[in-house]
Design a protein around this motif. Structure first.
Motif, PDB file in Angstrom:
ATOM      1  N   ALA A 138      15.458   6.109 -39.421  1.00  0.00           N
ATOM      2  CA  ALA A 138      16.475   5.255 -38.452  1.00  0.00           C
ATOM      3  C   ALA A 138      16.115   3.737 -38.380  1.00  0.00           C
ATOM      4  CB  ALA A 138      16.771   5.857 -37.045  1.00  0.00           C
ATOM      5  N   ALA A 139      15.004   3.662 -38.111  1.00  0.00           N
ATOM      6  CA  ALA A 139      14.560   1.966 -38.064  1.00  0.00           C
ATOM      7  C   ALA A 139      14.776   1.395 -39.519  1.00  0.00           C
ATOM      8  CB  ALA A 139      12.982   2.111 -37.479  1.00  0.00           C
ATOM      9  N   VAL A 140      14.191   1.769 -40.431  1.00  0.00           N
ATOM     10  CA  VAL A 140      14.458   1.311 -41.814  1.00  0.00           C
ATOM     11  C   VAL A 140      15.791   1.120 -42.410  1.00  0.00           C
ATOM     12  CG1 VAL A 140      13.812   1.727 -44.156  1.00  0.00           C
ATOM     13  CG2 VAL A 140      12.024   2.016 -42.496  1.00  0.00           C
ATOM     14  N   ARG A 141      16.597   2.229 -41.922  1.00  0.00           N
ATOM     15  CA  ARG A 141      18.021   2.183 -42.186  1.00  0.00           C
ATOM     16  C   ARG A 141      18.509   1.176 -41.578  1.00  0.00           C
ATOM     17  NH1 ARG A 141      20.940   7.513 -41.255  1.00  0.00           N
ATOM     18  NH2 ARG A 141      20.421   6.976 -39.024  1.00  0.00           N
ATOM     19  N   ALA A 142      18.268   0.754 -40.236  1.00  0.00           N
ATOM     20  CA  ALA A 142      18.891  -0.192 -39.394  1.00  0.00           C
ATOM     21  C   ALA A 142      18.908  -1.656 -39.949  1.00  0.00           C
ATOM     22  CB  ALA A 142      18.179  -0.040 -37.840  1.00  0.00           C
ATOM     23  N   VAL A 143      17.721  -1.956 -40.782  1.00  0.00           N
ATOM     24  CA  VAL A 143      17.539  -3.295 -40.976  1.00  0.00           C
ATOM     25  C   VAL A 143      18.030  -3.431 -42.384  1.00  0.00           C
ATOM     26  CG1 VAL A 143      15.492  -3.824 -39.424  1.00  0.00           C
ATOM     27  CG2 VAL A 143      15.070  -2.921 -41.727  1.00  0.00           C
ATOM     28  N   ASP A 144      18.289  -2.455 -42.967  1.00  0.00           N
ATOM     29  CA  ASP A 144      19.052  -2.512 -44.441  1.00  0.00           C
ATOM     30  C   ASP A 144      18.066  -3.216 -45.248  1.00  0.00           C
ATOM     31  OD1 ASP A 144      20.826  -1.955 -46.206  1.00  0.00           O
ATOM     32  OD2 ASP A 144      21.784  -3.924 -45.961  1.00  0.00           O
ATOM     33  N   ALA A 145      16.934  -3.041 -45.438  1.00  0.00           N
ATOM     34  CA  ALA A 145      16.127  -3.699 -46.235  1.00  0.00           C
ATOM     35  C   ALA A 145      16.126  -3.547 -47.690  1.00  0.00           C
ATOM     36  CB  ALA A 145      14.315  -3.443 -46.041  1.00  0.00           C
ATOM     37  N   GLN A 228       8.062  -8.187 -26.280  1.00  0.00           N
ATOM     38  CA  GLN A 228       7.458  -9.627 -26.679  1.00  0.00           C
ATOM     39  C   GLN A 228       7.861  -9.826 -28.142  1.00  0.00           C
ATOM     40  OE1 GLN A 228       5.917  -6.931 -25.681  1.00  0.00           O
ATOM     41  NE2 GLN A 228       3.595  -6.776 -26.196  1.00  0.00           N
ATOM     42  N   TYR A 229       7.815  -8.628 -28.838  1.00  0.00           N
ATOM     43  CA  TYR A 229       7.643  -8.815 -30.318  1.00  0.00           C
ATOM     44  C   TYR A 229       9.418  -9.117 -30.715  1.00  0.00           C
ATOM     45  CZ  TYR A 229       3.141  -7.200 -30.926  1.00  0.00           C
ATOM     46  OH  TYR A 229       1.918  -7.112 -30.680  1.00  0.00           O
ATOM     47  N   LEU A 230      10.332  -8.502 -30.031  1.00  0.00           N
ATOM     48  CA  LEU A 230      11.692  -8.861 -30.078  1.00  0.00           C
ATOM     49  C   LEU A 230      11.931 -10.293 -30.149  1.00  0.00           C
ATOM     50  CD1 LEU A 230      13.842  -5.937 -28.809  1.00  0.00           C
ATOM     51  CD2 LEU A 230      13.173  -6.330 -30.930  1.00  0.00           C
ATOM     52  N   GLN A 231      11.368 -10.918 -28.996  1.00  0.00           N
ATOM     53  CA  GLN A 231      11.388 -12.404 -28.723  1.00  0.00           C
ATOM     54  C   GLN A 231      10.975 -13.096 -29.829  1.00  0.00           C
ATOM     55  OE1 GLN A 231      13.222 -13.675 -26.065  1.00  0.00           O
ATOM     56  NE2 GLN A 231      13.246 -15.597 -27.564  1.00  0.00           N
ATOM     57  N   LEU A 232       9.789 -12.679 -30.118  1.00  0.00           N
ATOM     58  CA  LEU A 232       9.018 -13.362 -31.239  1.00  0.00           C
ATOM     59  C   LEU A 232       9.937 -13.531 -32.595  1.00  0.00           C
ATOM     60  CD1 LEU A 232       6.617 -14.654 -32.673  1.00  0.00           C
ATOM     61  CD2 LEU A 232       5.935 -12.276 -33.245  1.00  0.00           C
ATOM     62  N   ALA A 233      10.501 -12.332 -32.877  1.00  0.00           N
ATOM     63  CA  ALA A 233      11.458 -11.971 -34.139  1.00  0.00           C
ATOM     64  C   ALA A 233      12.607 -13.081 -33.911  1.00  0.00           C
ATOM     65  CB  ALA A 233      11.918 -10.777 -34.207  1.00  0.00           C
ATOM     66  N   ARG A 242      19.399  -8.109 -38.008  1.00  0.00           N
ATOM     67  CA  ARG A 242      18.075  -7.560 -38.716  1.00  0.00           C
ATOM     68  C   ARG A 242      16.912  -7.279 -37.941  1.00  0.00           C
ATOM     69  NH1 ARG A 242      17.685  -8.958 -44.567  1.00  0.00           N
ATOM     70  NH2 ARG A 242      17.285  -6.658 -44.768  1.00  0.00           N
ATOM     71  N   ILE A 243      16.864  -7.332 -36.594  1.00  0.00           N
ATOM     72  CA  ILE A 243      15.838  -6.940 -35.839  1.00  0.00           C
ATOM     73  C   ILE A 243      16.052  -5.740 -35.227  1.00  0.00           C
ATOM     74  CG2 ILE A 243      14.348  -7.963 -33.885  1.00  0.00           C
ATOM     75  CD1 ILE A 243      15.532 -10.621 -34.513  1.00  0.00           C
ATOM     76  N   GLU A 244      15.223  -4.836 -35.224  1.00  0.00           N
ATOM     77  CA  GLU A 244      15.497  -3.447 -34.852  1.00  0.00           C
ATOM     78  C   GLU A 244      14.137  -3.201 -33.820  1.00  0.00           C
ATOM     79  OE1 GLU A 244      16.738  -0.508 -34.437  1.00  0.00           O
ATOM     80  OE2 GLU A 244      15.586   1.021 -34.637  1.00  0.00           O
TER      81      GLU A 244
END
Length: 316
Positions: A138-145, A228-233, A242-244
């Motif tokens: 699900a995480a990989v699909r969410a960012v559509d890399a 904290q990683y979401l804020q960093l992104a 594109r942040i999951e």
């Protein structure tokens, strides 16, 4: 062969620490229509289960006490509910429970939540597959890399992270795996560029390390650890769609980023696809440790240190 009258299951009677975990004798579950009774051979444990036990997620997923525990499972079908034609007694299966019941010797599961266990999978790997597999998918699909893009992954050597790294690498993505130096060789051997998170609580050292590793920029970010990683992104200029995250729902809502998880990929089709990749050797599920059911407190003690590469599995 007749079944025992009782099963053994991990239970808690209130929210709290690992000390609340105990083994209870419960009446043997009886499979309802469309369900089978599974004798559990292996059941993975997950950080979300620790959070539920502590009460951290009570607003979202409240518990009714006494409460069982566990989603991941693999085992052998030992009884059929009415109307079941998908499986027979003796079939080896893997899948998931939505009723917090897999950390037990036996559990009743709808057939729609099970697939046939590939023979190539060991019991611990099969029993660890669902949560990390569905969540990573699900995480990989969410960012559509897309091939050629650069994606950063926090907690890249954890249970979900090890799968995310491999799924991204298979797509031709340049993966920046955020982890400690102890995981460098594993990350490199599985197609990732190790990036150390450093000693700074404000993640300034990590930000510098990511910028050095990707001077042309980062296309997407998958957070598997904390807000904290979401804020960093966001601070790094990555587009919010594109942040999951699988770990920080409130922060994701605040920032307008994504928060898709295992529920978004909890299907037989996804489970079959991931199990096939693992069975063929294209994806590895590292097993960090196995514990007897009676040692469930010790298993969660190791898990909650948050430095485990791969999965910890209970063996009932």
């Amino acid at each position: 062969m007749s079944l025992p009258t009782h099963a053994r299951a991990v239970q808690i009677d209130r929210y709290g620490t690992r000390d609340e975990l105990h083994i209870a004798s419960i009446p043997m579950p009886v499979p309802a229509e469309g369900e089978v009774l599974v004798e559990v051979k292996a059941a993975g444990i997950n950080p979300g289960e620790a959070a539920i036990r502590r009460g951290d997620l009570a607003a979202m997923w409240p518990s009714t006490f006494p409460s069982g525990e566990g989603s991941d499972l693999a085992g052998v079908v030992v009884a059929l509910g009415p109307g079941v034609t998908d499986f027979a007694v003796g079939n080896e299966v893997l899948g998931f429970s939505f009723t917090r019941s897999s950390h037990a010797t036996h559990t009743a599961v709808p057939v729609t939540q099970l697939i046939t266990k590939p023979a190539e999978l060991s019991w611990p790997v099969a029993g660890a597959l669902y949560v990390v597999g569905a969540t990573a998918y699900a995480a990989v699909r969410a960012v559509d890399a897309q091939p050629g893009e650069t994606v950063a992954v926090s907690a890249a050597a954890g249970g979900v992270g090890t799968i995310v790294v491999q799924l991204l690498a298979r797509k031709g993505v340049r993966v920046l795996g955020i982890a400690s130096a102890a995981n460098d060789s594993w990350l490199v051997s599985h197609g990732a560029v190790p990036v150390h998170y450093g000693a700074s609580d404000d993640l300034s050292e990590l930000a510098a390390n990511l910028t050095a590793a990707a001077p042309s920029g980062i296309d997407a970010f998958i957070d598997l650890f904390g807000p904290q990683y979401l804020q960093l992104a966001v601070d790094l200029g990555i587009a919010r769609d594109r942040i999951e995250t699988i770990a920080s729902f409130a922060k994701a809502a605040e920032l307008g980023t994504k928060s898709e998880g295992s529920v978004d990929a909890s299907t037989r089709e996804v489970l079959t696809e991931v199990a096939g990749l693992v069975a063929s050797g294209e994806v590895e599920i590292p097993i960090a440790a196995t514990y007897p059911l009676d040692d469930v407190q010790a298993a969660f003690e190791q898990l909650e240190q948050r430095h485990t590469r791969g999965k910890i599995v209970l063996i009932p």
